[in-house]
Write an enzyme that holds these catalytic residues in place. Sequence first.
Site, PDB file in Angstrom:
ATOM      1  N   ASP A 159      -7.769   1.130 -19.512  1.00 49.71           N
ATOM      2  CA  ASP A 159      -9.023   1.122 -20.279  1.00 49.71           C
ATOM      3  C   ASP A 159      -9.201   2.453 -21.020  1.00 49.71           C
ATOM      4  O   ASP A 159      -9.650   2.498 -22.164  1.00 49.71           O
ATOM      5  CB  ASP A 159     -10.202   0.875 -19.329  1.00 49.71           C
ATOM      6  CG  ASP A 159      -9.945  -0.329 -18.447  1.00 49.71           C
ATOM      7  OD1 ASP A 159      -9.871  -1.440 -18.983  1.00 49.71           O
ATOM      8  OD2 ASP A 159      -9.778  -0.148 -17.226  1.00 49.71           O
ATOM      9  N   HIS A 187     -13.081  -1.441 -13.181  1.00 49.80           N
ATOM     10  CA  HIS A 187     -12.148  -2.072 -14.111  1.00 49.80           C
ATOM     11  C   HIS A 187     -12.561  -3.533 -14.238  1.00 49.80           C
ATOM     12  O   HIS A 187     -12.013  -4.418 -13.579  1.00 49.80           O
ATOM     13  CB  HIS A 187     -10.707  -1.961 -13.610  1.00 49.80           C
ATOM     14  CG  HIS A 187      -9.755  -2.795 -14.419  1.00 49.80           C
ATOM     15  ND1 HIS A 187      -9.397  -2.462 -15.702  1.00 49.80           N
ATOM     16  CD2 HIS A 187      -9.128  -3.964 -14.149  1.00 49.80           C
ATOM     17  CE1 HIS A 187      -8.583  -3.395 -16.176  1.00 49.80           C
ATOM     18  NE2 HIS A 187      -8.406  -4.314 -15.256  1.00 49.80           N
TER      19      HIS A 187
HETATM   20  P1  NAI Z   1       1.622 -11.822 -12.089  1.00 46.33           P
HETATM   21  O1  NAI Z   1       0.917 -13.019 -11.546  1.00 46.33           O
HETATM   22  O2  NAI Z   1       2.616 -11.970 -13.181  1.00 46.33           O
HETATM   23  O3  NAI Z   1       2.360 -11.075 -10.888  1.00 46.33           O
HETATM   24  C1  NAI Z   1       1.779 -10.871  -9.646  1.00 46.33           C
HETATM   25  C2  NAI Z   1       2.867 -11.031  -8.597  1.00 46.33           C
HETATM   26  O4  NAI Z   1       2.297 -10.686  -7.326  1.00 46.33           O
HETATM   27  C3  NAI Z   1       3.405 -12.460  -8.482  1.00 46.33           C
HETATM   28  O5  NAI Z   1       4.817 -12.436  -8.676  1.00 46.33           O
HETATM   29  C4  NAI Z   1       3.030 -12.877  -7.060  1.00 46.33           C
HETATM   30  O6  NAI Z   1       4.024 -13.671  -6.449  1.00 46.33           O
HETATM   31  C5  NAI Z   1       2.902 -11.516  -6.364  1.00 46.33           C
HETATM   32  N1  NAI Z   1       2.067 -11.537  -5.161  1.00 46.33           N
HETATM   33  C6  NAI Z   1       0.967 -12.276  -4.907  1.00 46.33           C
HETATM   34  N2  NAI Z   1       0.508 -12.027  -3.673  1.00 46.33           N
HETATM   35  C7  NAI Z   1       1.330 -11.120  -3.132  1.00 46.33           C
HETATM   36  C8  NAI Z   1       1.391 -10.482  -1.865  1.00 46.33           C
HETATM   37  N3  NAI Z   1       0.517 -10.774  -0.893  1.00 46.33           N
HETATM   38  N4  NAI Z   1       2.374  -9.584  -1.638  1.00 46.33           N
HETATM   39  C9  NAI Z   1       3.275  -9.312  -2.596  1.00 46.33           C
HETATM   40  N5  NAI Z   1       3.280  -9.886  -3.807  1.00 46.33           N
HETATM   41  C10 NAI Z   1       2.325 -10.784  -4.072  1.00 46.33           C
HETATM   42  O7  NAI Z   1       0.466 -10.819 -12.480  1.00 46.33           O
HETATM   43  P2  NAI Z   1       0.551  -9.485 -13.370  1.00 46.33           P
HETATM   44  O8  NAI Z   1       0.278  -9.820 -14.775  1.00 46.33           O
HETATM   45  O9  NAI Z   1       1.782  -8.737 -13.038  1.00 46.33           O
HETATM   46  O10 NAI Z   1      -0.737  -8.712 -12.820  1.00 46.33           O
HETATM   47  C11 NAI Z   1      -0.801  -8.272 -11.471  1.00 46.33           C
HETATM   48  C12 NAI Z   1      -2.215  -7.838 -11.112  1.00 46.33           C
HETATM   49  O11 NAI Z   1      -2.619  -6.717 -11.883  1.00 46.33           O
HETATM   50  C13 NAI Z   1      -3.290  -8.906 -11.365  1.00 46.33           C
HETATM   51  O12 NAI Z   1      -4.192  -8.877 -10.270  1.00 46.33           O
HETATM   52  C14 NAI Z   1      -3.975  -8.425 -12.614  1.00 46.33           C
HETATM   53  O13 NAI Z   1      -5.295  -8.890 -12.691  1.00 46.33           O
HETATM   54  C15 NAI Z   1      -3.921  -6.936 -12.391  1.00 46.33           C
HETATM   55  N6  NAI Z   1      -4.092  -6.094 -13.592  1.00 46.33           N
HETATM   56  C16 NAI Z   1      -4.784  -4.915 -13.435  1.00 46.33           C
HETATM   57  C17 NAI Z   1      -4.937  -4.047 -14.485  1.00 46.33           C
HETATM   58  C18 NAI Z   1      -5.695  -2.771 -14.299  1.00 46.33           C
HETATM   59  O14 NAI Z   1      -5.891  -2.091 -15.289  1.00 46.33           O
HETATM   60  N7  NAI Z   1      -6.143  -2.409 -13.115  1.00 46.33           N
HETATM   61  C19 NAI Z   1      -4.367  -4.335 -15.812  1.00 46.33           C
HETATM   62  C20 NAI Z   1      -3.635  -5.572 -15.872  1.00 46.33           C
HETATM   63  C21 NAI Z   1      -3.516  -6.414 -14.791  1.00 46.33           C
END
Ligand code: NAI
Length: 326
Positions: A159, A187
């Site tokens: 952000d 966030h």
């Molecule tokens: P994604 O869905 O592509 O990848 C998440 C991965 O985490 C999946 O491969 C899933 O199998 C795995 N996963 C789920 N539960 C798990 C567990 N208990 N242990 C280990 N792995 C587990 O999602 P993406 O796009 O990579 O985003 C990940 C997270 O980051 C989301 O929660 C998203 O909202 C968040 N995010 C946060 C941002 C920030 O600025 N703080 C910015 C962008 C995304």
Amino acid sequence: SDKPLTITVTGAAGQISYSLLPLLATGKLFGRSQPVNLHLLEIPPAMSALNGVVMELQDLASPLLRNIVQTSDPTVAFRDADVIILVGAFPRRKGMARRDLLSKNVPIFTGHAQIMADVASSDVHILVVGNPANTNAMILSRAAPSIPSRNITALTRLDHNRSCSLVARKCHVTTSKVEGVVMWGNHSATQYPDFTRATAGGKPAIHAMGGEETVASEVIPFIQKRGASVIEARGASSAMSAAQAIIDHLQSWLIGDDRIVSMAVPSDGSYGVKEGVWFSFPVRCLGSGEYEIVTGLEISAFAKPYIDATADELFAEREEAIAISQ
Ligand code: NAI
């Protein structure tokens, strides 16, 4: 040093990790003389995809990348970790309420916390990325009281970076000339990107941003909704920019930074934000994981309602999350 640092990444087969892991493997975080081990955690249904990611990591042929561990066992993933990047989380589905998202994620972060406290390096530094990031960090800290709370931070650098880039584009300067942007609070859509003190090349940026009224009616909502705009356009959420923000956050925090940056850290009561939540503040990073919240900035009558609203949201999330964890 020659001794590899161990970095654990959860959600390692997901989209953010796909952009993040090559940066970690090739020295974009700690430089080209620091070897790294990568410990990659996924849930069982994603182990095949993770195996493909590991093949590609091997094929980078990076001289810095030593041991790669791929596992669905958190005890194996967190063992001896120096840095833990918690990307894995239960994703927000369409129409999912905050409470439902919390009820999926609170148990994940509570479970991981206890294991980290037992097996990670005694000076582990933890960055929470998975949403709701601020509240997940709070829950993690409560469940792992032996880990100093200041060693747990949450990502709001994306952000912050979005805001800096917008100032640079509006003022026709490079981002290196932008200072004074602060991203306050959660966030989430209540975040307060603060342009009051933003400068471009040393000059106040607020006029080029259209003045206070336009900042309120257009600029702040533009940043608050930027994540949604990316989803709308790309059909998938921010990943490349999130990965870069993770590198920027960890570099500032663990190595140090001359500029003031935004980072979600345990509140110490600064700016009227009571203790108990992870709130994004302006911070000065002194190196080696040391930081201080920048105090004494004047909060105008314009800014105060924004800061209060995002703090209120975090305390409401805190209450719901604690209720779920009991
Ligand atoms: P994604 O869905 O592509 O990848 C998440 C991965 O985490 C999946 O491969 C899933 O199998 C795995 N996963 C789920 N539960 C798990 C567990 N208990 N242990 C280990 N792995 C587990 O999602 P993406 O796009 O990579 O985003 C990940 C997270 O980051 C989301 O929660 C998203 O909202 C968040 N995010 C946060 C941002 C920030 O600025 N703080 C910015 C962008 C995304």
